[in-house]
Design an enzyme around this catalytic site. Sequence first.
Site, PDB file in Angstrom:
ATOM      1  N   VAL A 212      39.771  44.554  41.215  1.00 17.87           N
ATOM      2  CA  VAL A 212      39.462  45.040  39.614  1.00 17.87           C
ATOM      3  C   VAL A 212      39.161  43.792  38.714  1.00 17.87           C
ATOM      4  O   VAL A 212      38.267  44.291  38.187  1.00 17.87           O
ATOM      5  CB  VAL A 212      40.899  45.586  39.363  1.00 17.87           C
ATOM      6  CG1 VAL A 212      40.606  46.257  38.029  1.00 17.87           C
ATOM      7  CG2 VAL A 212      41.310  46.861  40.426  1.00 17.87           C
ATOM      8  N   TYR A 213      39.837  42.961  38.986  1.00 16.12           N
ATOM      9  CA  TYR A 213      39.558  41.830  38.030  1.00 16.12           C
ATOM     10  C   TYR A 213      38.156  41.121  38.228  1.00 16.12           C
ATOM     11  O   TYR A 213      37.157  41.138  37.271  1.00 16.12           O
ATOM     12  CB  TYR A 213      40.541  40.510  38.312  1.00 16.12           C
ATOM     13  CG  TYR A 213      40.035  39.066  37.513  1.00 16.12           C
ATOM     14  CD1 TYR A 213      40.427  39.300  35.963  1.00 16.12           C
ATOM     15  CD2 TYR A 213      39.551  38.106  37.945  1.00 16.12           C
ATOM     16  CE1 TYR A 213      40.194  38.107  35.185  1.00 16.12           C
ATOM     17  CE2 TYR A 213      39.466  37.025  37.130  1.00 16.12           C
ATOM     18  CZ  TYR A 213      39.590  37.141  35.754  1.00 16.12           C
ATOM     19  OH  TYR A 213      39.443  35.811  35.070  1.00 16.12           O
ATOM     20  N   ALA A 214      37.534  41.054  39.436  1.00 19.90           N
ATOM     21  CA  ALA A 214      36.256  40.717  39.885  1.00 19.90           C
ATOM     22  C   ALA A 214      35.274  41.792  39.392  1.00 19.90           C
ATOM     23  O   ALA A 214      34.210  41.012  38.789  1.00 19.90           O
ATOM     24  CB  ALA A 214      36.149  40.381  41.423  1.00 19.90           C
TER      25      ALA A 214
END
Length: 242
Positions: free
Chosen positions: A152-154
């Site tokens: 999700v962060y990436a």
Amino acid sequence: MGSELDGKVAAVTGAASGIGLASSEAMLAAGAMVVLIDRDEGALKALCEKHSDRAMPLVIDLLDPSECATLVPKVLASAGRLDIFHANAGTYIGGDLVEADTSAIDRMLNLNVNVVMKNVHDVLPHMIERGSGDVIVTSSLAAHFPTPWEPVYASSKWAINCFVQTVRRQVFKHGIRVGSISPGPVITSLLADWPPEKLEEAKVSGSLLQASEVAEVVIFMLTRPRGMTIRDVIMMPTNFDL
């Protein structure tokens, strides 16, 4: 104290800690007036008492749309103009996607992507009118590598990488430079979500960056001749191994 940014006015989001704090302090040391933007009123007050009157606090909850929309008017009301905008505020989710809380996903994508886009959208008309400006966005090494432990962060940082590259091409004709910094893991509160064993391994191996090292790169980007844009700097510890 340096003088590379004498006479410049900067605004930094997420300025109460981590990279935002380091960037703010580096710009102050280089002679700029800096509006420190964060929702942590106590931390901002302490920081501005520590520094000169060139440090100005601005308490905003960027996740509140009505407050977010006041960022540029309030900066201009307190500082008169804006030469440098560092869109730094962000959050982190790591781990397996199936274990992530969907409300946390919404919050992270809103802060890491939507807020950045809205802030830059609001900053640009002022810079276009003045025919000059610098926008720097805090991205991540994760914007350039499909990191398996943080999907999700990436993904949020891949979106920001595209945003920076496309907006730069829209506004360079107005004398505005747009770039991003993409550090590997930095010793900040965002690492609190890392698996403890991975964090300890990284510390022991020397594969973490200091926020001050990222701030040095921000100053480097801001002090290049106006005919040069540093579009993206990927920073990683020498010992870091994906």
